[in-house]
Design an enzyme around this catalytic site. Structure first.
Site, short mmCIF file in Angstrom:
data_model
loop_
_atom_site.label_atom_id
_atom_site.label_comp_id
_atom_site.label_asym_id
_atom_site.label_seq_id
_atom_site.Cartn_x
_atom_site.Cartn_y
_atom_site.Cartn_z
N HIS A 121 -17.56 9.13 -13.89
CA HIS A 121 -17.57 7.92 -14.73
C HIS A 121 -18.84 7.99 -15.59
O HIS A 121 -19.83 8.61 -15.19
CB HIS A 121 -17.63 6.71 -13.77
CG HIS A 121 -17.53 5.37 -14.42
ND1 HIS A 121 -18.59 4.76 -15.06
CD2 HIS A 121 -16.50 4.48 -14.49
CE1 HIS A 121 -18.21 3.57 -15.48
NE2 HIS A 121 -16.95 3.37 -15.16
N ASP A 198 -21.58 8.77 -6.35
CA ASP A 198 -21.02 7.56 -6.94
C ASP A 198 -19.86 7.13 -6.05
O ASP A 198 -18.79 7.74 -6.07
CB ASP A 198 -20.55 7.87 -8.37
CG ASP A 198 -19.85 6.67 -9.01
OD1 ASP A 198 -19.54 5.70 -8.29
OD2 ASP A 198 -19.57 6.73 -10.22
N GLN A 201 -15.67 3.74 -6.18
CA GLN A 201 -14.26 3.65 -5.80
C GLN A 201 -14.05 3.92 -4.32
O GLN A 201 -13.03 3.51 -3.75
CB GLN A 201 -13.41 4.64 -6.62
CG GLN A 201 -13.38 4.36 -8.12
CD GLN A 201 -12.70 3.04 -8.47
OE1 GLN A 201 -11.86 2.54 -7.72
NE2 GLN A 201 -13.07 2.47 -9.60
N LYS A 224 -15.81 -4.46 -6.81
CA LYS A 224 -14.62 -3.63 -6.59
C LYS A 224 -14.15 -3.69 -5.13
O LYS A 224 -13.16 -3.07 -4.77
CB LYS A 224 -14.91 -2.18 -6.98
CG LYS A 224 -15.18 -1.99 -8.47
CD LYS A 224 -15.34 -0.55 -8.81
CE LYS A 224 -15.97 -0.32 -10.16
NZ LYS A 224 -15.06 -0.59 -11.28
N CYS A 364 -13.68 4.76 -19.04
CA CYS A 364 -15.12 5.09 -18.95
C CYS A 364 -15.34 6.49 -18.40
O CYS A 364 -16.28 6.72 -17.63
CB CYS A 364 -15.88 4.06 -18.11
SG CYS A 364 -15.86 2.42 -18.81
N1 PLP Z 1 -18.34 4.70 -11.07
C1 PLP Z 1 -17.02 4.60 -10.91
C2 PLP Z 1 -16.27 5.72 -10.25
C3 PLP Z 1 -16.35 3.45 -11.35
O1 PLP Z 1 -15.02 3.36 -11.22
C4 PLP Z 1 -17.10 2.42 -11.97
C5 PLP Z 1 -16.41 1.22 -12.51
O2 PLP Z 1 -15.31 1.30 -12.99
C6 PLP Z 1 -18.48 2.57 -12.08
C7 PLP Z 1 -19.07 3.72 -11.63
C8 PLP Z 1 -19.34 1.52 -12.71
O3 PLP Z 1 -19.38 0.39 -11.89
P1 PLP Z 1 -20.07 -0.95 -12.40
O4 PLP Z 1 -19.45 -1.26 -13.73
O5 PLP Z 1 -19.76 -1.95 -11.35
O6 PLP Z 1 -21.53 -0.67 -12.52
#
Ligand code: PLP
Length: 408
Positions: A121, A198, A201, A224, A364
């Site tokens: 992401h 990360d 998810q 999430k 993203c």
């Molecule tokens: N990493 C992953 C795999 C995500 O799916 C997301 C959000 O869609 C993020 C990072 C970013 O999360 P946040 O917008 O809550 O900071």
């Protein structure tokens, strides 16, 4: 299927119509819905305990501090960490920025490499790009294979002693792929590189144990995982948090402030500049409690069942392409797809007319989208409150889209 259907009544937002149809929410990878238990916990905090924390010369502030720190302990235990290894922040994005700016900025230099995956992401790409502008470190990416899993041979080849940090998503928000984080961490540690996971998810959908993963840093977001927006978590191994610099300065995170320099508060408070997300922490703890009551094994089983059903039914639609593994054992509940040459935004609009919420776009993850030759996809993503009839409605909506666009 693990019968979680009764849970739906815990989520008041699901009990409404959208465009004249019952709302079918298939965008939990973006943000999840909130059960009454979370909404009530936040409401109760503001009604009974609200005060700023860690400043308390009075009882209410001490109570708020106790509840805030109890939330930290509960969240830490959820991923098998100690409370002192968990700092609250605004979300995964801010947690990963903290690592890039607090660790990367001070430890990377020209000639060093940051090894990421093409599945990341933007939150695990852009902070490293920003920091590499200052450090001169280079970003390198591990590709994926034709079956949408990480190319581990390429990873092994790219992992040389120039690599100082490996950034990997535990579960792709586009492909659904679950990556072998422990295997990656073992290899990275052999050459002395750190592993930044990360888990935005992963934490909502599978039991995550930071020690079993041997993650050096791990980030996730409350929103999430049934919790509120505005709060996330950075886990770090204690010795790393001790030596890492704070990326943000201000109140609450200092031990002393002189005119030209300061010393930091103890870990994890040195990473929590300013008034922290207090009510949000209470809400996150309630979400953790709710998930623990169900059991993460049941959460995962339900997801495997419903995702398997969705993959079967979507896979039977002519001209529909699924981007991601078709084997539910190594994937989560995010299912990205295209249907013939219908633009994903058109698909999302037609589905919305039937009350079905899916996401469309690059999610993203533009480098990944480019590597798939699919600049945009539609994505349905599932969570504990989704049932088979949601998938059936999605399939009916897609059949209607085929007719509207005259797909043969
Ligand atoms: N990493 C992953 C795999 C995500 O799916 C997301 C959000 O869609 C993020 C990072 C970013 O999360 P946040 O917008 O809550 O900071």
């Amino acid at each position: 299927m693990t019968d979680l259907a009764d849970l739906r009544s815990d989520f008041p937002i699901l009990d409404q119509k959208m465009n004249g149809h019952p709302l079918i929410y298939l965008d939990s990878a973006s943000t999840s819905q909130k059960p009454n238990a979370v909404i009530d916990a936040i409401d109760d905090f503001y009604r009974t305990t609200n005060a700023n924390v860690h400043r308390g010369a009075y009882g209410l502030s001490n109570d708020a501090t106790d509840r805030y720190e109890a939330a930290r302990a509960r969240v830490a235990a959820f991923v098998n960490a100690d409370a002192g290894e968990v700092a609250f922040n605004r979300g995964t994005t801010s947690a990963l920025n903290q690592v890039a700016y607090g660790w990367g900025l001070y430890n990377l230099k020209p000639g060093d490499r940051v090894l990421l995956t093409l599945m990341e992401h933007h939150a695990n790409i852009v902070p490293w790009q920003l920091v590499s502008r200052h450090t001169g470190a280079e970003l390198v990416y591990v590709p994926h294979t034709g079956d949408y899993t990480l190319d581990l041979d390429a990873f092994t080849e790219l992992l040389d002693d120039r690599v100082k940090v490996v950034g990997v998503t535990a579960m792709s928000n586009v492909l659904g792929t679950i990556n072998p984080v422990r295997q990656i961490a073992d290899a990275a540690h052999q050459i002395g590189a750190l592993v930044v996971v990360d888990a935005a998810q992963a934490v909502p959908h599978v039991a995550v144990d930071v020690r079993a993963m041997d993650a050096d840093f791990l980030a996730f977001s409350a929103h999430k995982m049934l919790g509120p927006t505005g709060i996330g978590v950075l886990y770090g191994k204690a010795e790393l948090l001790e030596t890492m610099e704070p990326a943000e300065g201000g109140g609450e995170m200092i031990s002393d402030v002189q005119l030209d320099s300061s010393t930091w508060a103890a870990v994890p408070h040195k990473f929590e500049a300013g008034t922290p997300p207090i009510a949000e922490a209470i809400g996150l703890a309630a979400a953790v409690e709710y998930l623990e009551r169900i059991g993460m094994d049941a959460v995962r089983n339900h997801e495997v069942e419903i995702t398997g059903y969705a993959l079967d039914r979507l896979g039977a639609i002519d001209a529909l392409t699924i981007y991601g593994p078709t084997d539910t054992s190594n994937r989560g509940g995010a299912v990205s797809f295209t249907l013939a040459d219908i633009h994903p935004h058109d698909l999302a609009t037609i589905l919305d007319q039937r009350g079905i919420a899916v996401r469309a776009g690059h999610h993203c993850a533009r480098p990944l989208a480019r590597s798939l030759n699919a600049p945009a996809t539609a994505r349905a993503s599932f969570y504990i409150y989704n049932v088979r009839s949601d998938v059936d409605a999605l399939v009916d909506g897609l059949q209607e889209a085929r007719e509207i666009f005259g797909v043969a």
